[in-house]
Design a protein around this motif. Structure first.
Motif, PDB file in Angstrom:
ATOM      1  N   ILE A 179      35.415   9.672   7.581  1.00  0.00           N
ATOM      2  CA  ILE A 179      36.123  10.934   7.307  1.00  0.00           C
ATOM      3  C   ILE A 179      37.027  11.337   8.473  1.00  0.00           C
ATOM      4  N   PRO A 180      36.575  11.166   9.746  1.00  0.00           N
ATOM      5  CA  PRO A 180      37.465  11.542  10.856  1.00  0.00           C
ATOM      6  C   PRO A 180      38.847  10.905  10.766  1.00  0.00           C
ATOM      7  N   PHE A 181      38.934   9.679  10.243  1.00  0.00           N
ATOM      8  CA  PHE A 181      40.251   9.048  10.140  1.00  0.00           C
ATOM      9  C   PHE A 181      41.108   9.748   9.086  1.00  0.00           C
ATOM     10  N   ALA A 182      40.447  10.247   8.034  1.00  0.00           N
ATOM     11  CA  ALA A 182      41.191  11.013   7.039  1.00  0.00           C
ATOM     12  C   ALA A 182      41.759  12.277   7.682  1.00  0.00           C
ATOM     13  N   PHE A 183      40.942  12.929   8.529  1.00  0.00           N
ATOM     14  CA  PHE A 183      41.431  14.124   9.225  1.00  0.00           C
ATOM     15  C   PHE A 183      42.579  13.771  10.159  1.00  0.00           C
ATOM     16  N   ALA A 184      42.441  12.631  10.861  1.00  0.00           N
ATOM     17  CA  ALA A 184      43.514  12.230  11.776  1.00  0.00           C
ATOM     18  C   ALA A 184      44.795  11.987  10.995  1.00  0.00           C
TER      19      ALA A 184
ATOM     20  N   THR B  19      39.580  10.889  16.751  1.00  0.00           N
ATOM     21  CA  THR B  19      39.428  11.236  15.337  1.00  0.00           C
ATOM     22  C   THR B  19      38.160  12.069  15.126  1.00  0.00           C
ATOM     23  N   GLN B  20      37.073  11.739  15.866  1.00  0.00           N
ATOM     24  CA  GLN B  20      35.861  12.538  15.698  1.00  0.00           C
ATOM     25  C   GLN B  20      36.069  13.959  16.203  1.00  0.00           C
ATOM     26  N   LEU B  21      36.809  14.090  17.299  1.00  0.00           N
ATOM     27  CA  LEU B  21      37.094  15.437  17.799  1.00  0.00           C
ATOM     28  C   LEU B  21      37.862  16.238  16.750  1.00  0.00           C
ATOM     29  N   LEU B  22      38.864  15.591  16.130  1.00  0.00           N
ATOM     30  CA  LEU B  22      39.639  16.288  15.100  1.00  0.00           C
ATOM     31  C   LEU B  22      38.727  16.725  13.954  1.00  0.00           C
ATOM     32  N   LEU B  23      37.751  15.874  13.603  1.00  0.00           N
ATOM     33  CA  LEU B  23      36.796  16.258  12.554  1.00  0.00           C
ATOM     34  C   LEU B  23      35.986  17.476  12.978  1.00  0.00           C
ATOM     35  N   PHE B  24      35.436  17.423  14.210  1.00  0.00           N
ATOM     36  CA  PHE B  24      34.591  18.525  14.663  1.00  0.00           C
ATOM     37  C   PHE B  24      35.372  19.838  14.719  1.00  0.00           C
ATOM     38  N   ILE B  25      36.639  19.750  15.195  1.00  0.00           N
ATOM     39  CA  ILE B  25      37.468  20.954  15.261  1.00  0.00           C
ATOM     40  C   ILE B  25      37.670  21.527  13.857  1.00  0.00           C
TER      41      ILE B  25
ATOM     42  N   MET C 294      36.960  -0.988  17.127  1.00  0.00           N
ATOM     43  CA  MET C 294      37.746   0.236  17.268  1.00  0.00           C
ATOM     44  C   MET C 294      37.762   0.684  18.729  1.00  0.00           C
ATOM     45  N   PRO C 295      38.958   0.883  19.312  1.00  0.00           N
ATOM     46  CA  PRO C 295      38.978   1.387  20.680  1.00  0.00           C
ATOM     47  C   PRO C 295      38.283   2.749  20.739  1.00  0.00           C
ATOM     48  N   GLU C 296      37.476   2.949  21.797  1.00  0.00           N
ATOM     49  CA  GLU C 296      36.706   4.192  21.921  1.00  0.00           C
ATOM     50  C   GLU C 296      37.587   5.420  21.832  1.00  0.00           C
ATOM     51  N   ILE C 297      38.797   5.319  22.401  1.00  0.00           N
ATOM     52  CA  ILE C 297      39.625   6.510  22.479  1.00  0.00           C
ATOM     53  C   ILE C 297      40.069   6.949  21.081  1.00  0.00           C
TER      54      ILE C 297
ATOM     55  N   VAL D 187      51.000  14.539  17.362  1.00  0.00           N
ATOM     56  CA  VAL D 187      51.549  13.271  17.845  1.00  0.00           C
ATOM     57  C   VAL D 187      50.420  12.328  18.238  1.00  0.00           C
ATOM     58  N   ALA D 188      49.376  12.861  18.904  1.00  0.00           N
ATOM     59  CA  ALA D 188      48.243  12.012  19.282  1.00  0.00           C
ATOM     60  C   ALA D 188      47.600  11.397  18.045  1.00  0.00           C
ATOM     61  N   ALA D 189      47.479  12.196  16.981  1.00  0.00           N
ATOM     62  CA  ALA D 189      46.901  11.673  15.740  1.00  0.00           C
ATOM     63  C   ALA D 189      47.801  10.579  15.166  1.00  0.00           C
ATOM     64  N   ALA D 190      49.131  10.797  15.216  1.00  0.00           N
ATOM     65  CA  ALA D 190      50.063   9.791  14.708  1.00  0.00           C
ATOM     66  C   ALA D 190      49.963   8.504  15.528  1.00  0.00           C
ATOM     67  N   VAL D 191      49.834   8.631  16.871  1.00  0.00           N
ATOM     68  CA  VAL D 191      49.676   7.433  17.714  1.00  0.00           C
ATOM     69  C   VAL D 191      48.398   6.700  17.313  1.00  0.00           C
ATOM     70  N   SER D 192      47.315   7.454  17.081  1.00  0.00           N
ATOM     71  CA  SER D 192      46.048   6.817  16.703  1.00  0.00           C
ATOM     72  C   SER D 192      46.205   6.032  15.409  1.00  0.00           C
ATOM     73  N   ILE D 193      46.872   6.658  14.429  1.00  0.00           N
ATOM     74  CA  ILE D 193      47.037   5.976  13.142  1.00  0.00           C
ATOM     75  C   ILE D 193      47.903   4.720  13.316  1.00  0.00           C
ATOM     76  N   ALA D 194      48.992   4.846  14.114  1.00  0.00           N
ATOM     77  CA  ALA D 194      49.861   3.687  14.337  1.00  0.00           C
ATOM     78  C   ALA D 194      49.103   2.574  15.060  1.00  0.00           C
TER      79      ALA D 194
END
Lengths: 276, 317
Positions: free
Chosen positions: B47-52, A117-123, A109-112, B288-295
C-alpha cells in the motif's frame, strides 16, 4: 593436489582479511587514546568508556533500540513462520503469488525507497485516522515488514527439507493437524527460527535509513544517535561505543557458532550410534 | 479447497465431526495461517507504494501533510481527480536526476567488478584449504557482517581521512608531502562500498567453488592441460552461478546506498540515495521525492526483479 594452495592466493586472502579488520582494529586502538585528537597519541586511557556510562542520550537510545529489536524480531519470526508455512504447505490459494512477490521484494528494494513510501503511508494514515503517531511504534511496524522477508526465506528452506512423515504418523495416531505440527515439525525447524530471530534482531538494531525516515521527534535509536554524532566529525566516545558493540556482537557470534558446531557434531554422533 | 490439502482435512474432519465450529475451523483454518502475513505485508509494504504513486501526482503545499490532494470534491459534489505531471517533467528537466542515476549505476557497477576481482581469489583460496580451516576462515569473513554496518563505515573513515592512518603512514614514509584528499571524493565511496560488501561477494563464490568436482581438474591435468587452462575451461564456467549471486548481493544494496556516500562522499556526492534524502529532508519537496522513488522503482528495481525472476525460472528448468 587437494590442499596445495599457491602462495599468491594465500597472500591475497591474508591481505583481504587484514583489510577487513584493519579499520576496526584502528578504531579500537583510538578508543583507548587519552587525547581527543586522532592524530596524537596521548597515552592509554579508559576515560572515553567512563564518559560513555554517563551519556544519557546514548544509553537511552541503546535501550530503545534493544526494546524495538526484541519486539521486531519476535513479531517477524511469528509472521515470517506463518508465511513460510503458507508457502510450503498450501500450494494453491488466492494471493499466493502476491505473497511470494511481497516476501521477495524487500530484498531488492533500496531501504530509502521502502522508508520514504512507508513514511508517506504513516503520514496519510495519521491524517485520515489520527493513528499511528510517528515514533517507536512506526519504527517497529516498518522493521517487522522487512524482517519478515528474511525470516520467511530462512524458515521456508528449512521447512521444505523437513521430513513430513513424522507429522503424518502423529496425525494417524490421532493428533490434530496443529498438534502434530507443533510436536513433530516445530522442533525440526527450531534452529531456523532461532537463527532468523537473531538475524532480525541484528537487522533491526543496525537499521539507520528506515528508522530515521519513519521515526518522529523523541524516538532516536542508537544508529540514529551515532549517525548524527559521526556526521559532525570525529567523536572519541563513539570509538569506545563501537568497540563495546563490536566486542559484544563478536563474542555472541563466536559463542553461537561454537554451540551450533557442537550440536551438529552431537547430532552426527547420535545418527552414527543409531545406525550401528 | 485444494487437492493437496484435501486428504488431511477430510481425515481431520472425520475425527472431529460434530461441532460445526470445529468443521469450519478445519476447513478454513489455513486462512488463519495465510492471512496475517499476507495482510501485514499488503498494508505496510505494498500500500505505501500506492500512496507514493498518489503523492507523486500531487503538488507541494504549505500545510500538513505538505502536499495537495489529488482527489477533491468539486462544487457539484463530483469527486475530481487532478493529476499533476509536473513532478515527473521536473525529473527530466533538472539534469541532477539523470546525472545521479548514471553516477549511481556506474559506481555500483565498478564497485561490483572490483569486489569480484578481489573476492574471487579469496573465495578460491578458502575453498582449497582443509575443512576445519574453511569454517574458521568463513567465520572470520562473516564476523564483520554481523557487526554494525554504520560503525564499519565510520571505522573506515578513521583510515582514509586527512589525518587518518593511511595519510600518517604515507607522510611518515615520505611518499607524499601533503596528505592525500580521499574523504569527500568518489574514491572514498568506492572504498566504502568495496570494504562493506566484500563479504557478500566471497560467501556465494565460496559456496559454488567448494562444490567444484576436483576430479575434473585432475583429469584435465592428466590430459596435459596446464593449470591456468584448466581454470579457464573448467573452474571459471562452473563458478558462474556464484559470480552472478555475489554480484547481485553487492550491486543491489550498493545502488541505493545512503550511509556511505553521506559519510564518505561529502556534501555534493551524486549517489541517488543521498540526492533523494536531500530532496525529502532538505527541500521538503515530498511530491518530487515520491516521483523520484517511483522512477527509481521503474528504472532500477524493476529490471533487477525481472532479471532475477527469469534467471530463477531458467535455473529451475
Amino acid at each position: 593436489m587437494e590442499n596445495r594452495v599457491s602462495p599468491l592466493l594465500i597472500t591475497i586472502l591474508c591481505l583481504g582479511i587484514a583489510a577487513l579488520y584493519l579499520p576496526i582494529a584502528v578504531m579500537i586502538g583510538y578508543s583507548f587514546n587519552a587525547s581527543a585528537l586522532v592524530s596524537v597519541w596521548g597515552g592509554f586511557s579508559t576515560s572515553w568508556y567512563a564518559r560513555l556510562l554517563h551519556n544519557d542520550q546514548i544509553l537511552d537510545a541503546a535501550r530503545l533500540s534493544l526494546q524495538i529489536g526484541v519486539i521486531v524480531s519476535t513479531g517477524s519470526v511469528v509472521l515470517g513462520t506463518l508465511a513460510a508455512i503458507a508457502l510450503v504447505r498450501f500450494q494453491r490459494f488466492g494471493g499466493r503469488l502476491l505473497l511470494i512477490g511481497m516476501v521477495n521484494a524487500p530484498l531488492v528494494m533500496p531501504e530509502i525507497i521502502t522508508g520514504i513510501t512507508q513514511l508517506l503511508l504513516f503520514i496519510s494514515m495519521l491524517h485520515l485516522f489520527g493513528w499511528p503517531h510517528r515514533g517507536a511504534l512506526t519504527i517497529i511496524i516498518a522493521h517487522i515488514a522487512f524482517c519478515t522477508s528474511y525470516v520467511t526465506i530462512t524458515v521456508q528452506s528449512r521447512l521444505q527439507s523437513a521430513d513430513r512423515s513424522l507429522e503424518e504418523a502423529a496425525m494417524d495416531l490421532g493428533a490434530g493437524p496443529v498438534g502434530a505440527f507443533i510436536d513433530t515439525t516445530l522442533p525440526l525447524i527450531a534452529p531456523a527460527l532461532a537463527s532468523s530471530w537473531l538475524l532480525s534482531l541484528t537487522l533491526s538494531l543496525d537499521d539507520l535509513v528506515i528508522s530515521s525516515l519513519v521515526s518522529g521527534p523523541g524516538a532516536s535509536t542508537l544508529p540514529m544517535v551515532i549517525f548524527s554524532k559521526v556526521k559532525l566529525g570525529v567523536s572519541p566516545d563513539i570509538n569506545a561505543l563501537a568497540t563495546l558493540i563490536i566486542c559484544l556482537v563478536g563474542a555472541c557470534v563466536i559463542f553461537a557458532g561454537t554451540l551450533m558446531r557442537r550440536a551438529e557434531r552431537q547430532r552426527l554422533q547420535d545418527t552414527q550410534l543409531a545406525e550401528r | 479447497m485444494t487437492s493437496t490439502a484435501a486428504p488431511d482435512e477430510s481425515r481431520a474432519e472425520g475425527r472431529c465431526a460434530g461441532s460445526p465450529a470445529v468443521i469450519w475451523l478445519v476447513r478454513h483454518g489455513k486462512w488463519l495461517i495465510i492471512l496475517p502475513p499476507l495482510l501485514y505485508l499488503f498494508v505496510f509494504f505494498l500500500i505505501p507504494f500506492a500512496f507514493a504513486l498518489k503523492i507523486s501526482f500531487a503538488d507541494m503545499a504549505l500545510r500538513v501533510p505538505p502536499f495537495t490532494d489529488i482527489l477533491t470534491a468539486g462544487p457539484d459534489s463530483h469527486i475530481r481527480l487532478t493529476l499533476n505531471l509536473d513532478n515527473y517533467k521536473y525529473l527530466f528537466h533538472d539534469e541532477i536526476y539523470g546525472l545521479s542515476y548514471l553516477y549511481s549505476l556506474r559506481t555500483a557497477f565498478f564497485s561490483t567488478v572490483i569486489c569480484l576481482l578481489l573476492g574471487y581469489p579469496m573465495a578460491y583460496a578458502i575453498a582449497r584449504t582443509s575443512k576445519s580451516t574453511q569454517s574458521l576462515l568463513l567465520l572470520v569473513i562473516i564476523l564483520p557482517f554481523w557487526t554494525s554496518f554504520l560503525l564499519r563505515v565510520y571505522a573506515l573513515e578513521g583510515i582514509i581521512r586527512d589525518n587518518g592512518l593511511l595519510n600518517s603512514a604515507l607522510l611518515w614514509l615520505g611518499i607524499v608531502h601533503q596528505p592525500l584528499r580521499i574523504m569527500g571524493t568518489t574514491l572514498a565511496v568506492y572504498l566504502g562500498i568495496i570494504y562493506s560488501y566484500l563479504p557478500f561477494m566471497v560467501l556465494p563464490l565460496f559456496a559454488t567453488l567448494e562444490k567444484l568436482d576436483h576430479n575434473l581438474l585432475e583429469a584435465a591435468a592428466d590430459l596435459g592441460s596446464p593449470p591456468w587452462r584448466a581454470f579457464v575451461d573448467i573452474t571459471l564456467p562452473l563458478s558462474v552461478p556464484g559470480v552472478i549471486a555475489g554480484s547481485m548481493l553487492v550491486f543491489i544494496p550498493a545502488i541505493g546506498e545512503f550511509v556511505i556516500p553521506t559519510l564518505l562522499g561529502g556534501q555534493n556526492n551524486l549517489m541517488i540515495g543521498r540526492v533523494l534524502w536531500d530532496e525529502f529532508f532538505g527541500n521538503r519537496d515530498w511530491p518530487v521525492a515520491a516521483a523520484v522513488s517511483i522512477a527509481f522503482l521503474i528504472f532500477l528495481v524493476g529490471p533487477i526483479a525481472l532479471y532475477q525472476h527469469y534467471s530463477g525460472k531458467q535455473l529451475e528448468s
